[in-house]
Scaffold this motif. Structure first.
Motif, PDB file in Angstrom:
ATOM      1  N   SER A   1      17.240   4.053  -0.781  1.00 57.16           N
ATOM      2  CA  SER A   1      15.921   4.368  -0.229  1.00 57.16           C
ATOM      3  C   SER A   1      15.708   5.834   0.109  1.00 57.16           C
ATOM      4  CB  SER A   1      15.679   3.526   1.034  1.00 57.16           C
ATOM      5  OG  SER A   1      16.678   3.778   2.002  1.00 57.16           O
TER       6      SER A   1
ATOM      7  N   HIS B   1      10.802   0.409  -6.005  1.00 55.86           N
ATOM      8  CA  HIS B   1      11.736  -0.654  -5.628  1.00 55.86           C
ATOM      9  C   HIS B   1      13.067  -0.613  -6.373  1.00 55.86           C
ATOM     10  CE1 HIS B   1       8.220  -2.473  -3.740  1.00 55.86           C
ATOM     11  NE2 HIS B   1       7.583  -2.331  -4.891  1.00 55.86           N
TER      12      HIS B   1
ATOM     13  N   GLN C   1       7.167  -7.348  -5.046  1.00 58.32           N
ATOM     14  CA  GLN C   1       8.489  -6.928  -4.594  1.00 58.32           C
ATOM     15  C   GLN C   1       8.349  -6.101  -3.322  1.00 58.32           C
ATOM     16  OE1 GLN C   1      11.205  -8.089  -5.673  1.00 58.32           O
ATOM     17  NE2 GLN C   1      10.857  -8.738  -7.792  1.00 58.32           N
ATOM     18  N   TRP C   2       9.474  -5.935  -2.630  1.00 58.36           N
ATOM     19  CA  TRP C   2       9.412  -5.221  -1.353  1.00 58.36           C
ATOM     20  C   TRP C   2      10.623  -4.309  -1.209  1.00 58.36           C
ATOM     21  CZ3 TRP C   2      11.640  -4.959   3.666  1.00 58.36           C
ATOM     22  CH2 TRP C   2      10.816  -4.365   4.625  1.00 58.36           C
ATOM     23  N   HIS C   3      10.335  -3.049  -0.877  1.00 60.25           N
ATOM     24  CA  HIS C   3      11.349  -2.030  -0.615  1.00 60.25           C
ATOM     25  C   HIS C   3      12.438  -2.024  -1.695  1.00 60.25           C
ATOM     26  CE1 HIS C   3      10.335  -0.802   3.757  1.00 60.25           C
ATOM     27  NE2 HIS C   3       9.271  -0.909   3.003  1.00 60.25           N
TER      28      HIS C   3
ATOM     29  N   MET D   1      14.421  -4.350  -2.707  1.00 64.02           N
ATOM     30  CA  MET D   1      14.617  -5.650  -3.354  1.00 64.02           C
ATOM     31  C   MET D   1      15.920  -6.332  -2.956  1.00 64.02           C
ATOM     32  SD  MET D   1      13.204  -4.475  -7.117  1.00 64.02           S
ATOM     33  CE  MET D   1      13.533  -6.016  -7.956  1.00 64.02           C
TER      34      MET D   1
ATOM     35  N   ARG E   1       4.219   0.771  -4.731  1.00 59.19           N
ATOM     36  CA  ARG E   1       4.797  -0.564  -4.626  1.00 59.19           C
ATOM     37  C   ARG E   1       4.267  -1.499  -5.699  1.00 59.19           C
ATOM     38  NH1 ARG E   1       6.515  -1.519   1.148  1.00 59.19           N
ATOM     39  NH2 ARG E   1       6.321   0.502   2.138  1.00 59.19           N
TER      40      ARG E   1
END
Length: 900
Positions: free
Chosen positions: A405, A664, A595-597, A599, A591
């Motif tokens: 990240s 992501h 999906q989120w951040h 994954m 984004r």
């Protein structure tokens, strides 16, 4: 068995009802009584139960004594004792600032609180920061600089009360779908409501707006100042409000004197007349509401972006009233809780400041320690730079994944490799950061622990445990407490037991509440019992109150010494790095809908790969033609910091000169670090938030003639995750590789490979072994001269797997057969034929638009061509009737098809 809780994805804070059989989570649905969502869930929240599986979980402590050794299982006592000795040794030899704690907006408030107390009261360092630094710290500073406190003044109900909504640097249709559902509801109820969206891309949010302002990347501040110029020139400033409730406006008015719409157009690329229209709609509205997120925050001038947007509200008086105010959308489920507990290097509990001696003394008295450290702590980017230089020698990472990240990934990996001691407290043992951990501690996660979270509208919810955590995993607050007690003995701190006297999370919540007494976020009137009886509540909720506070500053008094909001001087600036002849493209990130951040959780649900099944680089068609790139080609995206290889796709959402990559994808799904490999470490000087939204890059077509496709389905979700874990270590063997999931009822694994030359037979055999692609039911074809090798697995008459190596023309339609586990009899003769299209009479699905009901784009287009509108599509195909996240895309398809 049912348990009320909240979703663990974005900051919307949706209530969920977890269904379980006492041992495992079996389902999830929206809580109709929760005021954040009233029963609605997006595609991510609706599939949470699919991610609650033991595969990939950290189940017991693992320790390695030396970097060349592998980690091995150990006990909790030995693990925490070893960690305490290591940290104590570093502290004694190099001082408390030689250690650091990097925590997460996904922790519960109680977890945050214990970590903060551990760092500051026991260790004596301000080196504690959260990954919320990457998403919301610029909004924190913007609020604090202008309104005097980090307190979003609005409520979700204001979405239905506004007659002008201005969205800047956010795509809630994808990132906050339930918030966007409420915006859609508001527009249906009030056809006169104006929706303005400022975004470099024509996203689904922007496409549905009344006015899209396609601002050039990094020039948001110019646009906002030009809008203020128009408000002044058109007499739309609320002078009564400005004179009575604000200070500093004269300097700001002078600063925007020359920022005319015409001048701004030359910089930000937005037509001057559109700037005028946006400003007039905003200024003439009875109630104007603004929403913003990472597009404004993740910038080297992110705090000034936030302040400039708040200036528009202060200049027009659109604040403190129903339907009006500046409303930042929080990225993570409990980033607000971390801000409240002060678990960031630049904050103390109760919205206090570590640079303020009086604030430090107040917290020290509350905690019963002589004093708190004065030296500023390291924020996220600087923390890992210090780890790389050796200034920080030991780091404790909890519930976050910095090896995916953080920006400039090569430097982050190097820092983790150089660190003397890395502790990772994590629910999942297969994140990108896990290989660097000397000590891996298994943590409980969603559905497995109790505490509280605070959402974007300051609403606190009680999170309840539905099932026990698997293996030996423990709640995060308990791990931090147990470590603190051991560390206290090694540091000869007899007060450690009295500092951490917790046996239940509610004890921590009560202590946390006392740190807010008399502050702007006073929650001394809250308790678990009250939250259970009355439901989630907004702060402030002081002792004696009967209800929470829906909106702030209705009396015109702000959280400053004189009660006046502040206009602050702003200096227009551009991005951290400009494009040039060598790197001529503006790369932006964002984004995906499903999906989120990074994954680490959403990437475990096969259903969430339906809409976007492979990482892609999106370009304007003119830029593709200029580089001789066709849709589907593999391209090298590179700049001064690194490179990544992705598949190219054309997008009419982008202007020429722009490129876009979803943020992501990381090394769990690619053989490179994805977008963050390219992002700079430059950050805002006030908020320390890095510029994760823009980099200057070049793109070139990559010739990788040898390609392979592997698709393997199973009736058991856990099996697909196990195959995925086996294949992940092999990704680095290829010039390009993407690894994902597909399907719904029967999950499938999908591996795509491209290389300069044919892969060795031994490596191909190893790939097949990883996914059990063998046995008497496996058909094979081999052409050594052309380096072509194919396999097909038929189980009980169903096509369960294919591996096409060297010739993949038939891959797209065969992939659908495997994912859906269709009968193989009538295509058996075509299994190894190089057919780019399926045989006559064989239908394929195509790209999935509605993940909930598996409705594909070709089916929607055919229905539209036959005259179907949205209601008919929903009735006949059921698309858009589940979570509703696909509705904006369905509307876009309707516009395109009807125009054609």
């Amino acid at each position: 068995m049912e348990t009320r809780s909240t979703c663990c994805y974005c900051g919307t804070g949706c209530g969920v009802i977890i269904e379980s059989d006492g041992a495992r989570i079996t389902g999830v649905r929206g809580d109709p009584d929760h005021p954040a969502n009233f029963g609605r869930l997006c595609s991510k929240g609706a599939t949470l139960h699919l991610t609650a599986r033991p595969e990939g979980r950290a189940l017991y402590p693992e320790l390695r004594m030396g970097r060349t050794e592998a980690r091995s299982r150990t006990t909790w006592d030995l693990a925490l004792e070893y960690a305490a000795r290591r940290f104590a040794g570093v502290i004694r030899s190099h001082g408390p600032d030689a250690v650091a704690f990097y925590v997460s907006g996904q922790l519960l408030t109680e977890d945050y609180y214990v970590f903060n107390k551990l760092a500051r009261a026991l260790v004596g360092t301000n080196n504690i920061d959260s990954n919320s630094r990457l998403c919301m710290s610029s909004a924190v500073v913007g609020y604090s600089q202008t309104l005097g406190a980090d307190a979003p003044p609005c409520s979700y109900e204001d979405l239905g009360l506004a007659d002008c909504i201005f969205i800047a640097g956010a795509n809630p249709a994808y990132a906050h779908p339930i918030v966007f559902r409420r915006i859609e509801d508001a527009r249906r109820a009030n056809p006169g409501l104006k929706l303005i969206v400022a975004d470099p891309r024509r996203t689904d949010t922007a496409a549905g707006a009344d006015l899209h302002l396609p601002v050039a990347p990094g020039t948001d501040l110019v646009l906002l100042q030009a809008m203020l110029h128009v408000l002044l020139g058109d007499g739309l400033v609320n002078w009564e409000f400005v004179h009575a409730h604000t200070t500093g406006f004269d300097a700001v008015r002078e600063a925007v004197r020359d920022m005319t719409p015409a001048a701004a157009e030359k910089i930000c690329g937005v037509p001057s007349q559109d700037i005028v229209t946006a400003a007039r709609w905003f200024g003439q509205a009875k109630a104007a509401l603004s929403l913003w997120c990472q597009g404004l925050n993740q910038s080297t001038h992110g705090s000034h972006n936030s302040a400039a947007l708040i200036h528009l509200h202060l200049a027009t008086g659109h604040i403190g009233r129903p339907g009006a105010g500046p409303f930042s959308l929080t990225g993570q489920p409990n980033a607000m809780g971390g801000r409240e507990t002060g678990a960031m290097a630049t904050l103390l509990p109760g919205h206090r400041q570590p640079a303020n001696a009086e604030h430090r003394a107040e917290v020290a008295r509350l905690w019963g320690v002589p004093d708190l450290p004065e030296r500023p702590g390291k924020t996220a980017v600087d923390m890992f730079e210090a780890l790389g230089s050796g200034a920080i020698k030991a780091i404790w990472i909890a519930c976050t994944n910095p090896a995916q990240s953080l920006p400039e990934q090569a430097r982050v990996r190097q820092a983790l490799e150089r660190a003397e001691f890395v502790v990772l407290q994590e629910a999942f043992r297969d994140t990108e950061t896990a290989p660097y951990a000397d000590l891996l501690l298994p943590a409980a996660t969603w559905g497995e622990k109790e505490g509280t979270v605070t959402n974007s509208e300051r609403r606190i919810s009680h999170v309840r445990r539905a099932v026990a955590a698997p293996g030996e995993a423990l709640p995060d607050w308990k791990i931090a407490r147990d470590f603190a007690l051991r560390l206290g003995r090694h540091l000869e701190r007899p007060d450690a037991p009295s500092l951490f006297p917790y046996f239940h999370p509610e004890q921590i919540f009560r202590e946390h509440a006392q740190t807010t007494r008399g502050r702007d976020l006073d929650i001394t009137g809250l308790s678990y019992a009250l939250l259970d009886a009355q439901g989630p509540q907004q702060w402030p909720f002081p002792e004696g109150a009967s209800a929470g506070t829906a909106r702030l500053y209705g009396d015109g008094r702000f959280a400053t010494a004189d009660g006046c909001a502040r206009f602050i001087p702003l200096t227009p600036s551009l991005t951290a790095e400009d494009t040039d002849a060598r790197f001529p493209l503006h790369l932006t990130t964002g984004r995906l809908r499903d999906q989120w951040h990074g994954m680490s959780r959403s990437g475990r649900a096969a259903l969430l790969f339906s809409h976007d099944d492979e990482p892609r680089l999106y370009l304007n068609l003119s830029d593709m033609l200029r580089r001789n790139i066709a849709a589907g080609d593999l391209v090298r995206v590179f700049n001064r910091r690194g490179e990544t290889v992705l598949r190219a796709a054309a997008s009419d959402e982008l202007r020429p000169g722009q490129a876009y990559v979803p943020m992501h994808w990381g090394r769990r799904h690619l053989n490179s670090g994805g977008a963050n490999e390219l992002m700079p470490s430059a950050y805002d000087p006030h908020s320390k938030q890095p510029e994760l939204k823009h980099a200057a890059v070049q793109v070139e077509r990559l010739a990788l003639p040898w390609q392979a496709l592997l698709v393997r389905s199973t009736a058991h979700a856990g099996q697909a995750l196990e195959w995925k874990a086996r294949l992940q270590p092999l990704l680095s063997c290829f010039r390009y590789a993407s690894l994902g999931l597909a399907g719904a009822e029967c999950p499938a694994l999908v591996l795509r490979i491209a290389h300069h030359e044919p892969l060795p037979e031994a490596l191909l055999d190893r790939i097949d072994d990883c996914v059990d692609l063998d046995g008497v039911q496996c058909l094979s074809y081999l052409d050594p001269r052309r380096a072509v090798r194919k396999k097909a697995l038929i189980e009980d008459g169903l096509l369960a797997g294919i591996h096409l190596a060297g010739e993949t023309a038939a891959g797209p339609w065969l992939k659908d057969f495997v994912i859906e586990r269709r009968a193989a009899d009538h295509i058996r003769r075509w299994l190894f034929a190089p057919l780019a299209t399926p045989p006559e009479g064989v239908k394929t699905r195509g790209r999935i638009v509605c993940a909930c009901h598996g409705v594909a784009e070709p089916d929607i287009r055919r229905a539209i061509a036959a005259g179907a509108g949205l209601e008919t599509l929903q009735q006949d195909l059921r698309c858009g009737t589940g979570c509703g996240s696909c509705v904006p895309e369905i509307r876009r398809l309707l516009r395109v098809e009807q125009a054609a």
